[in-house]
Design a protein around this motif. Sequence first.
Motif, PDB file in Angstrom:
ATOM      1  N   ALA A 121      -3.463   4.150  -6.059  1.00 27.21           N
ATOM      2  CA  ALA A 121      -3.812   4.080  -4.640  1.00 27.21           C
ATOM      3  C   ALA A 121      -4.259   2.677  -4.243  1.00 27.21           C
ATOM      4  CB  ALA A 121      -4.915   5.095  -4.337  1.00 27.21           C
ATOM      5  N   ALA A 122      -5.054   2.032  -5.112  1.00 27.00           N
ATOM      6  CA  ALA A 122      -5.528   0.681  -4.809  1.00 27.00           C
ATOM      7  C   ALA A 122      -4.368  -0.315  -4.738  1.00 27.00           C
ATOM      8  CB  ALA A 122      -6.543   0.241  -5.858  1.00 27.00           C
ATOM      9  N   VAL A 123      -3.463  -0.233  -5.713  1.00 27.02           N
ATOM     10  CA  VAL A 123      -2.302  -1.125  -5.718  1.00 27.02           C
ATOM     11  C   VAL A 123      -1.413  -0.849  -4.516  1.00 27.02           C
ATOM     12  CG1 VAL A 123      -0.201  -1.748  -6.974  1.00 27.02           C
ATOM     13  CG2 VAL A 123      -2.352  -1.455  -8.212  1.00 27.02           C
ATOM     14  N   GLY A 124      -1.225   0.427  -4.190  1.00 21.99           N
ATOM     15  CA  GLY A 124      -0.391   0.784  -3.044  1.00 21.99           C
ATOM     16  C   GLY A 124      -0.967   0.277  -1.732  1.00 21.99           C
ATOM     17  N   TRP A 139     -23.258  -3.842  -3.194  1.00 24.54           N
ATOM     18  CA  TRP A 139     -24.250  -2.762  -3.176  1.00 24.54           C
ATOM     19  C   TRP A 139     -23.679  -1.489  -3.779  1.00 24.54           C
ATOM     20  CZ3 TRP A 139     -29.134  -2.891  -3.160  1.00 24.54           C
ATOM     21  CH2 TRP A 139     -29.910  -1.787  -2.794  1.00 24.54           C
ATOM     22  N   THR A 140     -22.415  -1.218  -3.477  1.00 28.41           N
ATOM     23  CA  THR A 140     -21.759  -0.031  -4.030  1.00 28.41           C
ATOM     24  C   THR A 140     -21.603  -0.162  -5.539  1.00 28.41           C
ATOM     25  OG1 THR A 140     -20.552   0.314  -1.966  1.00 28.41           O
ATOM     26  CG2 THR A 140     -19.702   1.425  -3.928  1.00 28.41           C
ATOM     27  N   PHE A 141     -21.265  -1.340  -6.009  1.00 25.67           N
ATOM     28  CA  PHE A 141     -21.138  -1.550  -7.448  1.00 25.67           C
ATOM     29  C   PHE A 141     -22.467  -1.324  -8.153  1.00 25.67           C
ATOM     30  CE2 PHE A 141     -21.243  -4.209 -11.258  1.00 25.67           C
ATOM     31  CZ  PHE A 141     -20.100  -3.752 -11.908  1.00 25.67           C
ATOM     32  N   LEU A 142     -23.564  -1.770  -7.527  1.00 28.07           N
ATOM     33  CA  LEU A 142     -24.884  -1.539  -8.119  1.00 28.07           C
ATOM     34  C   LEU A 142     -25.206  -0.041  -8.166  1.00 28.07           C
ATOM     35  CD1 LEU A 142     -26.965  -4.433  -6.495  1.00 28.07           C
ATOM     36  CD2 LEU A 142     -26.136  -4.273  -8.849  1.00 28.07           C
ATOM     37  N   LEU A 143     -24.813   0.680  -7.127  1.00 27.30           N
ATOM     38  CA  LEU A 143     -25.000   2.134  -7.136  1.00 27.30           C
ATOM     39  C   LEU A 143     -24.209   2.766  -8.275  1.00 27.30           C
ATOM     40  CD1 LEU A 143     -24.945   3.374  -3.420  1.00 27.30           C
ATOM     41  CD2 LEU A 143     -26.601   4.011  -5.169  1.00 27.30           C
ATOM     42  N   GLU A 167     -11.340  -5.911  -2.002  1.00 29.53           N
ATOM     43  CA  GLU A 167     -11.242  -4.460  -2.135  1.00 29.53           C
ATOM     44  C   GLU A 167     -10.376  -4.074  -3.324  1.00 29.53           C
ATOM     45  OE1 GLU A 167     -10.165  -0.543   0.594  1.00 29.53           O
ATOM     46  OE2 GLU A 167      -9.823  -2.565   1.355  1.00 29.53           O
ATOM     47  N   ALA A 168      -9.215  -4.727  -3.458  1.00 33.57           N
ATOM     48  CA  ALA A 168      -8.314  -4.408  -4.574  1.00 33.57           C
ATOM     49  C   ALA A 168      -8.955  -4.757  -5.915  1.00 33.57           C
ATOM     50  CB  ALA A 168      -6.991  -5.155  -4.402  1.00 33.57           C
ATOM     51  N   VAL A 169      -9.596  -5.923  -5.988  1.00 36.03           N
ATOM     52  CA  VAL A 169     -10.254  -6.332  -7.229  1.00 36.03           C
ATOM     53  C   VAL A 169     -11.388  -5.377  -7.570  1.00 36.03           C
ATOM     54  CG1 VAL A 169     -11.654  -8.143  -8.306  1.00 36.03           C
ATOM     55  CG2 VAL A 169      -9.599  -8.750  -7.014  1.00 36.03           C
ATOM     56  N   PHE A 170     -12.130  -4.943  -6.562  1.00 36.06           N
ATOM     57  CA  PHE A 170     -13.239  -4.019  -6.784  1.00 36.06           C
ATOM     58  C   PHE A 170     -12.749  -2.709  -7.400  1.00 36.06           C
ATOM     59  CE2 PHE A 170     -15.579  -0.324  -5.203  1.00 36.06           C
ATOM     60  CZ  PHE A 170     -16.837  -0.575  -5.727  1.00 36.06           C
ATOM     61  N   TRP A 171     -11.737  -2.090  -6.779  1.00 34.33           N
ATOM     62  CA  TRP A 171     -11.272  -0.792  -7.267  1.00 34.33           C
ATOM     63  C   TRP A 171     -10.618  -0.901  -8.639  1.00 34.33           C
ATOM     64  CZ3 TRP A 171     -13.294   3.336  -5.607  1.00 34.33           C
ATOM     65  CH2 TRP A 171     -13.689   3.470  -4.272  1.00 34.33           C
ATOM     66  N   LEU A 172      -9.811  -1.939  -8.852  1.00 35.08           N
ATOM     67  CA  LEU A 172      -9.175  -2.089 -10.157  1.00 35.08           C
ATOM     68  C   LEU A 172     -10.193  -2.447 -11.233  1.00 35.08           C
ATOM     69  CD1 LEU A 172      -5.893  -3.961  -9.121  1.00 35.08           C
ATOM     70  CD2 LEU A 172      -6.178  -1.542  -9.705  1.00 35.08           C
ATOM     71  N   GLY A 173     -11.197  -3.251 -10.873  1.00 31.49           N
ATOM     72  CA  GLY A 173     -12.262  -3.549 -11.830  1.00 31.49           C
ATOM     73  C   GLY A 173     -13.063  -2.309 -12.182  1.00 31.49           C
ATOM     74  N   LEU A 202     -11.005  -0.195 -14.574  1.00 30.50           N
ATOM     75  CA  LEU A 202     -11.043  -0.755 -15.927  1.00 30.50           C
ATOM     76  C   LEU A 202     -12.384  -0.472 -16.594  1.00 30.50           C
ATOM     77  CD1 LEU A 202      -9.792  -2.469 -18.182  1.00 30.50           C
ATOM     78  CD2 LEU A 202     -10.662  -4.505 -16.998  1.00 30.50           C
ATOM     79  N   PHE A 203     -13.462  -0.637 -15.849  1.00 34.79           N
ATOM     80  CA  PHE A 203     -14.802  -0.398 -16.393  1.00 34.79           C
ATOM     81  C   PHE A 203     -14.968   1.059 -16.826  1.00 34.79           C
ATOM     82  CE2 PHE A 203     -19.286   0.772 -15.560  1.00 34.79           C
ATOM     83  CZ  PHE A 203     -19.888  -0.021 -16.517  1.00 34.79           C
ATOM     84  N   LEU A 204     -14.549   1.988 -15.975  1.00 35.45           N
ATOM     85  CA  LEU A 204     -14.683   3.411 -16.305  1.00 35.45           C
ATOM     86  C   LEU A 204     -13.739   3.810 -17.431  1.00 35.45           C
ATOM     87  CD1 LEU A 204     -14.988   4.938 -12.718  1.00 35.45           C
ATOM     88  CD2 LEU A 204     -16.806   4.450 -14.356  1.00 35.45           C
TER      89      LEU A 204
END
Length: 237
Positions: free
Chosen positions: A54-57, A99-103, A11-17, A20-22
């Motif tokens: 929020a993700a880090v927290g 699936w969310t990342f693909l969306l 979850e943390a890697v997903f949100w931080l990634g 970074l992407f955005l």
Amino acid sequence: MRNLRAGHIVEAVFWLGLVLFLYLNSFDFDQEIEIYKYGASAWPRAILLLIAVAAVGQFAGHWLRGENRSLGMLDKASDDGAEAAARLSDHNNPKWYAWTFLLLAIPFIYMNLPEILATALSLEKPGLHTAKLLCAAALLIVFILAIRGNPVGGMLTLPLLFGAFLQDFGFYFTAPLFVLGTMYLMGERRWKSMIMIGALIIGILLALFVSLLYVGLPTGNISPFYEFGTAVVNLLQ
């Protein structure tokens, strides 16, 4: 690390990634604007910073306190069963994140794929517009089908999709769809209520920005959406 599960790390890697992407994509519209000295990318980057914090927290909370203690605090805060339902959902497995990342990739596919096709096929401006129309229609169908099993991913993607479509199709066409889509993803199914509330929201926005403040909202640049947006502006002003 004994308090952490694989889901917490994913979850943390997903949100931080995602942040970074955005953030890297924000340089595409990092331009100066007359009415705001910090430029067009300031507010999007501020939102990305809040998401990262929020993700880090949340990750730090799971690391220091563990999930059981965090859930205990939630149970004390509410007894309506919402937290139990959330724990029983599929929002913490790698499949859901993939699936969310693909969306979330759909808006960025639209922002880049038509240009790539136009370059590869040596298309002129009319050909580029046709490629954008076809690409938008195909991706919109994919989005509608995908959100049926992932409304949370749809809520995350919809604002990005609205922003990606805004320049080409204009505010006056995309904003009503965005409002209706938001209500649908939040669980509303009464179409009469959705249409009335949506019309009220759009009417207030148009009266405020177009009739009172004379703010130049995007009219789009692809026919017939450009003609539609221009006609609405002429009617209101």
